[in-house]
Design a protein around this motif. Structure first.
Motif, PDB file in Angstrom:
ATOM      1  N   PRO A   1      28.003  77.153  39.727  1.00 53.70           N
ATOM      2  CA  PRO A   1      28.731  77.860  40.768  1.00 53.70           C
ATOM      3  C   PRO A   1      29.782  78.758  40.139  1.00 53.70           C
ATOM      4  O   PRO A   1      30.305  78.467  39.051  1.00 53.70           O
TER       5      PRO A   1
ATOM      6  N   SER B   1      22.504  73.121  40.358  1.00 56.42           N
ATOM      7  CA  SER B   1      23.857  72.567  40.317  1.00 56.42           C
ATOM      8  C   SER B   1      23.863  71.080  40.017  1.00 56.42           C
ATOM      9  O   SER B   1      24.910  70.511  39.726  1.00 56.42           O
TER      10      SER B   1
ATOM     11  N   ASP C   1      28.900  72.628  46.576  1.00 49.80           N
ATOM     12  CA  ASP C   1      29.451  72.606  45.222  1.00 49.80           C
ATOM     13  C   ASP C   1      30.270  71.343  45.016  1.00 49.80           C
ATOM     14  O   ASP C   1      30.155  70.656  44.000  1.00 49.80           O
TER      15      ASP C   1
ATOM     16  N   SER D   1      28.523  68.423  42.653  1.00 47.41           N
ATOM     17  CA  SER D   1      29.068  68.503  41.302  1.00 47.41           C
ATOM     18  C   SER D   1      29.176  67.134  40.643  1.00 47.41           C
ATOM     19  O   SER D   1      29.214  67.045  39.422  1.00 47.41           O
TER      20      SER D   1
END
Length: 503
Positions: A24, A77, A288, A292
């Protein structure tokens, strides 16, 4: 790390993984270590119960018609780990058509600075272990999800290590041994693995502008920094974290699983009912935060995510069912002198058989009590009396009592084949056990005895312990029994994500 296994580190290295590409735009990679740095103190908040983020990520990732178009970026991600390469198919449960995710919350504190450890009361225990576990089962038709909570203190046999609490499997052998242990206990094949560490939970709840939770009774837990009155509360990320992790209630870890499922439902509801999924910028920021801190197996690639997301596009809150492994003993003393949980093996085997067969998980039906409409009516019961002790007129006396109470006495009382019957019997044929038990309540000391030769008629054989016939009171309503306190043997309890939402 990338999708290939070249960067995979084994259990001895603490199961650290590098982030996959692409990143990101907000993230930065350290030029020295190559690892992603976390830019703010808020982004460094961590705490337990974060398996919820794994389940939430799975459900939001797959259940939203708007999110699946972004799964190329989402897939990149995610951190990845080669979980299944060391497992032999011959030693694993067979595949049954559905898809099962093992979701683990890891409690490593290595990346958490001391200031944040103190703020969130997470302690400084070294190493890694699985703080919580859930099996998330997606059925073959992809229109129903079942989430089964696995208590971390469940006493099981860990392959190659012997008996221990189930959360020790991760500490002994990482994701591979955790998968092997769960499969051996449940006989359910794990198709995908999702792991959540101490990053992201607080930020995700805050990104959703908080969630609503509710308590049936107040909780005061200084260790979790939680002082919450009974009722419904709007909580931010830090408060939601304390709510999800406290064990300061009567059933300890079992209550905590219930609260984690409530928090997960609230997060899912907030994500699906707000503008989060319809606004690409909000969705990107939300995912995100959510992804993460998530590690998945290397087989959960972009094409798999895209396919599942499309298949699950119509899933709703009522299609997500929560339950947990039934417990028989909450205070099992282990050989080493600490307390663990023992599962209710028959009930648990039945639960996981339903999971494997993709049958809906429902609570077992209770036999109707007399107060709930199952109580027999005297005028529906046919009965005949026999005198088993020879006392003159005793049979006729019982006849009179039965007739006055409304029972259908088929013939006048007669003597039994013997006159030395010690205990009064209420004899009944197949299917008439409820009626016999009802009549036996009216004759103190009597016992119900099944007699295959009888058909639709009860026989009362008076014995030497006979004292009286106590006619039923048809005017006074029975007093309701007090509700039982929650215990380990309450059996299987289920709820949907919609049920868990606070009103």
């Amino acid at each position: 790390m990338s999708d290939d296994s070249s960067g995979t580190q084994g259990p001895g290295d603490g199961f650290r993984r590098e982030r996959s590409q692409p990143l990101p735009p907000e993230s930065r990679r350290s030029p020295r270590s190559g690892r992603v740095t976390v830019p703010s103190r808020a982004a460094r908040r961590r705490r337990t119960g974060l398996l919820l983020m794994g389940v939430l990520s799975v459900l939001v990732l797959f259940a939203s018609g708007t999110s699946w178009a972004l799964t190329g970026w989402m897939s990149g991600s995610l951190n990845r780990f080669d979980v299944f390469s060391g497992l032999s198919d011959g030693d694993r449960p067979e595949q049954t058509g559905g898809l099962t995710f093992l979701v683990i919350g890891s409690d490593s504190r290595e990346a958490v600075n001391q200031e944040d450890r103190n703020e969130l009361s997470v302690g400084s225990t070294p190493g890694q272990r699985s703080d919580s576990m859930m099996l998330v089962r997606l059925n073959h038709e992809r229109d129903r999800v079942t989430v089964v909570g696995i208590p971390r203190d469940l006493w099981v046999d860990i392959p190659g290590e012997g008996e221990d609490k189930i959360n020790a499997a991760y500490a002994y052998g990482g994701p591979q041994l955790a998968v092997r242990t769960v499969e051996s206990v449940t006989d359910v094949r794990v198709d995908h693995y999702v792991e959540v560490d101490f990053t992201g939970f607080v930020d995700v709840v805050d990104a959703l502008d908080g969630i609503r939770v509710c308590l049936p009774e107040p909780v005061d837990d200084p260790k979790a920094h939680l002082d919450m009155a009974a009722g419904t509360h709007r909580v931010d990320g830090t408060e939601a974290l304390a709510f999800a992790r406290t064990r300061a209630t009567a059933r300890g870890d079992l209550d905590r699983i219930d609260r984690q499922q409530q928090v997960l439902s609230a997060m899912l509801d907030q994500a699906l009912s707000s503008e989060t999924l319809s606004d690409p910028a909000k969705l990107t920021a939300f995912l995100d935060s959510a992804l993460s801190s998530v590690t998945v197996d290397s087989g959960l690639d972009t094409s798999t995510i895209n396919e599942l997301a499309y298949q699950m596009r119509n899933l709703d809150m009522g299609s997500v069912t929560f339950t947990q492994i039934p417990i028989a003993d909450m205070n099992h003393w282990t050989p080493r002198g600490d307390v663990a949980l023992l599962w209710d093996e028959p009930a648990s085997r039945e639960l996981f058989a339903d999971v494997r067969a993709d049958r809906p998980i429902t609570e077992p039906e209770e036999e109707p009590s007399p107060e709930e409409g199952g109580r027999p009516a005297p005028d529906d019961i046919r009965v005949r009396v026999f005198n088993g002790i020879g006392t003159p007129g005793l049979g006729a006396q019982v006849d009179t009592g039965l007739t006055g109470a409304g029972f259908e006495v088929t013939d006048p009382a007669e003597n039994w084949s013997s006159s030395d019957v010690p205990t009064t019997e209420v004899r009944y044929g197949p299917g008439d056990g409820t009626d016999a038990a009802y009549v036996a309540e009216m004759i103190p000391g009597s016992e119900a005895v099944e007699d295959d030769t009888l058909d639709g008629e009860l026989q009362i054989v008076i014995g030497f312990n006979y004292t009286e016939f106590h006619a039923p009171d048809t005017e006074e309503a029975p007093e309701p029994e007090p509700e039982a306190e929650p215990s380990a043997d309450d059996g299987l309890a289920t709820s949907t994500a919609r049920d868990n939402i606070c009103g």
